[in-house]
Scaffold this motif. Sequence first.
Motif, PDB file in Angstrom:
ATOM      1  N   THR A 132       0.848  -1.196   0.000  1.00 18.49           N
ATOM      2  CA  THR A 132       0.000   0.000   0.000  1.00 18.49           C
ATOM      3  C   THR A 132       0.880   1.240   0.000  1.00 18.49           C
ATOM      4  OG1 THR A 132      -0.097   0.212   2.398  1.00 18.49           O
ATOM      5  CG2 THR A 132      -1.759  -1.196   1.361  1.00 18.49           C
ATOM      6  N   GLY A 133       0.311   2.336  -0.455  1.00 19.97           N
ATOM      7  CA  GLY A 133       0.991   3.616  -0.356  1.00 19.97           C
ATOM      8  C   GLY A 133       0.733   4.230   1.007  1.00 19.97           C
ATOM      9  N   PHE A 134       1.315   5.397   1.235  1.00 18.29           N
ATOM     10  CA  PHE A 134       1.180   6.062   2.526  1.00 18.29           C
ATOM     11  C   PHE A 134      -0.221   6.626   2.749  1.00 18.29           C
ATOM     12  CE2 PHE A 134       2.299   9.415  -0.400  1.00 18.29           C
ATOM     13  CZ  PHE A 134       1.548  10.492   0.024  1.00 18.29           C
ATOM     14  N   ASN A 135      -0.536   6.911   3.980  1.00 17.82           N
ATOM     15  CA  ASN A 135      -1.767   7.589   4.408  1.00 17.82           C
ATOM     16  C   ASN A 135      -3.025   6.739   4.225  1.00 17.82           C
ATOM     17  OD1 ASN A 135      -2.975   9.837   5.655  1.00 17.82           O
ATOM     18  ND2 ASN A 135      -3.566  10.694   3.686  1.00 17.82           N
ATOM     19  N   LEU A 136      -2.902   5.438   4.332  1.00 21.65           N
ATOM     20  CA  LEU A 136      -4.050   4.561   4.202  1.00 21.65           C
ATOM     21  C   LEU A 136      -5.020   4.784   5.355  1.00 21.65           C
ATOM     22  CD1 LEU A 136      -4.187   0.995   3.005  1.00 21.65           C
ATOM     23  CD2 LEU A 136      -5.245   1.474   5.183  1.00 21.65           C
ATOM     24  N   GLY A 137      -6.280   4.995   5.031  1.00 24.59           N
ATOM     25  CA  GLY A 137      -7.327   5.099   6.042  1.00 24.59           C
ATOM     26  C   GLY A 137      -7.566   6.482   6.615  1.00 24.59           C
ATOM     27  N   ALA A 138      -7.027   7.537   6.028  1.00 17.70           N
ATOM     28  CA  ALA A 138      -7.264   8.883   6.555  1.00 17.70           C
ATOM     29  C   ALA A 138      -8.757   9.187   6.560  1.00 17.70           C
ATOM     30  CB  ALA A 138      -6.529   9.923   5.720  1.00 17.70           C
ATOM     31  N   ASP A 151       2.224  -2.666   6.221  1.00 17.92           N
ATOM     32  CA  ASP A 151       3.362  -1.848   6.626  1.00 17.92           C
ATOM     33  C   ASP A 151       2.772  -0.725   7.471  1.00 17.92           C
ATOM     34  OD1 ASP A 151       5.445  -0.067   6.942  1.00 17.92           O
ATOM     35  OD2 ASP A 151       6.014  -0.048   4.816  1.00 17.92           O
ATOM     36  N   GLU A 152       2.924  -0.840   8.766  1.00 22.26           N
ATOM     37  CA  GLU A 152       2.281   0.101   9.674  1.00 22.26           C
ATOM     38  C   GLU A 152       2.694   1.549   9.430  1.00 22.26           C
ATOM     39  OE1 GLU A 152       2.099  -1.081  13.784  1.00 22.26           O
ATOM     40  OE2 GLU A 152       1.918  -3.188  13.226  1.00 22.26           O
ATOM     41  N   ALA A 153       3.853   1.764   8.844  1.00 22.61           N
ATOM     42  CA  ALA A 153       4.298   3.126   8.544  1.00 22.61           C
ATOM     43  C   ALA A 153       3.416   3.782   7.483  1.00 22.61           C
ATOM     44  CB  ALA A 153       5.752   3.109   8.079  1.00 22.61           C
ATOM     45  N   MET A 154       2.688   2.985   6.723  1.00 23.17           N
ATOM     46  CA  MET A 154       1.828   3.525   5.663  1.00 23.17           C
ATOM     47  C   MET A 154       0.426   3.885   6.159  1.00 23.17           C
ATOM     48  SD  MET A 154       3.613   3.704   3.019  1.00 23.17           S
ATOM     49  CE  MET A 154       5.322   3.306   2.851  1.00 23.17           C
ATOM     50  N   LEU A 155       0.074   3.501   7.362  1.00 21.82           N
ATOM     51  CA  LEU A 155      -1.264   3.737   7.899  1.00 21.82           C
ATOM     52  C   LEU A 155      -1.386   5.129   8.493  1.00 21.82           C
ATOM     53  CD1 LEU A 155      -1.764   0.376   9.826  1.00 21.82           C
ATOM     54  CD2 LEU A 155      -2.323   0.886   7.439  1.00 21.82           C
ATOM     55  N   ASN A 156      -2.561   5.720   8.354  1.00 21.24           N
ATOM     56  CA  ASN A 156      -2.854   6.969   9.054  1.00 21.24           C
ATOM     57  C   ASN A 156      -3.317   6.583  10.451  1.00 21.24           C
ATOM     58  OD1 ASN A 156      -4.296   9.222  10.173  1.00 21.24           O
ATOM     59  ND2 ASN A 156      -4.170  10.154   8.145  1.00 21.24           N
ATOM     60  N   ARG A 157      -2.420   6.642  11.408  1.00 18.61           N
ATOM     61  CA  ARG A 157      -2.682   6.122  12.754  1.00 18.61           C
ATOM     62  C   ARG A 157      -3.660   6.980  13.548  1.00 18.61           C
ATOM     63  NH1 ARG A 157       1.105   2.020  14.081  1.00 18.61           N
ATOM     64  NH2 ARG A 157      -0.230   1.710  15.881  1.00 18.61           N
ATOM     65  N   TYR A 158      -4.057   8.140  13.042  1.00 17.91           N
ATOM     66  CA  TYR A 158      -5.104   8.926  13.709  1.00 17.91           C
ATOM     67  C   TYR A 158      -6.467   8.262  13.541  1.00 17.91           C
ATOM     68  CZ  TYR A 158      -1.769  12.724  14.203  1.00 17.91           C
ATOM     69  OH  TYR A 158      -0.680  13.479  14.546  1.00 17.91           O
ATOM     70  N   TYR A 159      -6.603   7.458  12.482  1.00 17.49           N
ATOM     71  CA  TYR A 159      -7.902   6.864  12.166  1.00 17.49           C
ATOM     72  C   TYR A 159      -7.926   5.340  12.192  1.00 17.49           C
ATOM     73  CZ  TYR A 159      -9.323  11.501  10.772  1.00 17.49           C
ATOM     74  OH  TYR A 159      -9.620  12.826  10.788  1.00 17.49           O
ATOM     75  N   VAL A 160      -6.822   4.693  11.895  1.00 16.99           N
ATOM     76  CA  VAL A 160      -6.812   3.233  11.831  1.00 16.99           C
ATOM     77  C   VAL A 160      -5.734   2.660  12.746  1.00 16.99           C
ATOM     78  CG1 VAL A 160      -7.773   3.087   9.510  1.00 16.99           C
ATOM     79  CG2 VAL A 160      -5.318   3.221   9.792  1.00 16.99           C
TER      80      VAL A 160
END
Length: 173
Positions: A132-138, A151-160
């Motif tokens: 996946t690309g960056f900012n998944l789940g914003a 790849d947890e670095a690609m997740l938007n951790r504010y939402y997912v």
Amino acid sequence: AGLPAGRLVLRHKGAAGHFYAAYSVTGMEFHMQGLVADSAWSAAYGGKVVIVPENGNGNGHANGRALTLAGNTFGYGARAGRAYIRGRAGNRFGICLRRSHEGDAPRIVVEGVEANAFQYMTGGTALVLGPTGFNLGAGMTGGVVYLLDADEAMLNRYYVEPSPLAESDASTV
């Protein structure tokens, strides 16, 4: 309510322009051997979309990486239906996926997505079998995205928040 299952089956080969299979309803099927441009399957209320490489029998890979077969903003606002992509998709994949008023929700399987996938998703289920690309789940407030190569670095951790696959989810996957 749509059409009876399998009522309208469209088979295409080559390249489809913008909004391929947009506004599809139950009973419509779109089978593409090739690629689709931006905004394909937008605002779908049902139906099925299957996208495979143009040779139809290939594994959807070149040089060890899945081919990009779906353009940007695939499935924007889809409310129901099924999509299967034997390859990758572009940026902003699955934006605003949500449940229909009837309670159905879209289901998608794809081999990989680029940046900003599943933004503002409130319903539906997706299975991503590759990177996946960056900012998944914003802005994501509902629905479920299963990631094989998370790849947890690609997740938007504010939402997912990532979690291991629960046994109860195995049948869905």
